[in-house]
Write a protein that holds these residues in place. Structure first.
Motif, short mmCIF file in Angstrom:
data_model
loop_
_atom_site.label_atom_id
_atom_site.label_comp_id
_atom_site.label_asym_id
_atom_site.label_seq_id
_atom_site.Cartn_x
_atom_site.Cartn_y
_atom_site.Cartn_z
N LEU A 93 0.99 -1.23 -0.08
CA LEU A 93 -0.06 0.10 0.05
C LEU A 93 0.90 1.29 0.08
N LEU A 94 2.01 1.24 0.63
CA LEU A 94 2.88 2.54 0.53
C LEU A 94 3.80 2.69 -0.53
N THR A 95 3.76 1.66 -1.14
CA THR A 95 4.49 1.83 -2.50
C THR A 95 3.35 2.17 -3.54
N ARG A 220 -6.47 5.58 2.63
CA ARG A 220 -5.61 6.76 2.31
C ARG A 220 -5.43 6.58 0.92
N CYS A 221 -4.87 5.34 0.38
CA CYS A 221 -4.79 5.42 -1.24
C CYS A 221 -6.15 5.38 -1.96
N LEU A 222 -7.31 5.09 -1.37
CA LEU A 222 -8.49 5.20 -2.22
C LEU A 222 -9.00 6.52 -2.27
N TYR A 223 -8.54 7.47 -1.01
CA TYR A 223 -8.88 8.89 -1.26
C TYR A 223 -8.24 9.59 -2.25
N PHE A 224 -6.95 9.33 -2.29
CA PHE A 224 -6.21 9.86 -3.17
C PHE A 224 -6.56 9.51 -4.81
N LEU A 225 -6.82 8.04 -4.71
CA LEU A 225 -7.18 7.73 -6.20
C LEU A 225 -8.31 8.47 -6.66
N MET A 226 -9.28 8.45 -5.71
CA MET A 226 -10.75 9.30 -6.39
C MET A 226 -10.60 10.77 -6.27
#
Length: 228
Positions: A93-95, A220-226
């Protein structure tokens, strides 16, 4: 006169130029980074499947990752899947977040923010978002579900005092029966395994917190993806 809106060709050129600048700045191409990321994601998904299979005693394992058949018990394998799996998933997830922050800033589309899958990178069409979504389900959603399953499996096990007698069984007892750290790692065993390294109270909490951390990173990843 009102300025004309940018043409699609200009948008594509600006996007490609942004990607090239990111490649030069980071010293690695997006294609190479994506290939390594997807290989790691595939291996991790196979490992999660094999741990899940071992905890459920399906008797089947994928060949790309360890089969865990020689591990002592299904509960012990659940501990491996919980702690070790959380570490690998957090790294994944970090990568992914790094890719989103570096190359993903070149576009507002979520499909452009995720690591590209090489065999569909040059294709066009409506199936691309579906294929990328399916890839993310295998790479991220499946291991996230595994974290919940492994934690539930492990905390359903029983710990005993070395001198005899049951100490804790189930989520509530494992998480709420506090004992000192020195005693926890010395005077208790898990699932009747004297050879299994185990710290009562603390290891169950590590497993729960590891699962929560991986879910927070995924959010967090989902937030920045959307994010547009």
């Amino acid at each position: 006169m009102a300025a004309e809106p940018p043409s699609p060709s200009n948008d594509v050129e600006a996007y490609q130029r942004c990607l090239q600048e990111a490649d030069a700045r980071l010293g690695i191409s997006r294609s190479a980074y994506s290939s390594v990321w997807w290989l790691f994601a595939l291996w991790n998904a196979c490992a999660v499947f094999n741990v899940w299979s071992r905890t459920q005693q399906w008797g089947f394992a994928l060949p790309l990752a360890p089969d865990f058949e020689k591990s002592s018990t299904a509960y012990a394998v659940a501990s491996i899947g919980s702690i070790g799996g959380a570490i690998l998933l957090c790294l994944l997830l970090l990568t992914l977040n790094y890719h989103i922050q570096q190359w993903g800033r070149c576009s507002s589309k979520w499909t452009d923010k995720v690591p590209q899958i090489s065999f569909i990178a040059a294709r066009q069409g409506q199936l691309i978002p579906l294929l990328q979504a399916a890839g993310l389900i295998v790479a991220i959603v499946f291991p996230l579900a595994g974290q919940l399953h492994f934690a539930d499996k492990f905390l359903a096990g029983t710990s005993e005092v070395m001198t005899g007698g049951q100490h804790a069984s189930g989520w509530k007892e494992h998480l709420l029966k506090y004992i000192s750290l020195s005693s926890a790692c010395r005077d208790y065993k898990y699932d009747g395994q004297n050879s299994l390294a185990y710290c009562e109270f603390y290891e169950p909490w590590i497993i729960v917190l590891s699962a929560l951390l991986s879910w927070c990173l995924a959010g967090r990843c989902l937030y920045f993806l959307m994010k547009k």
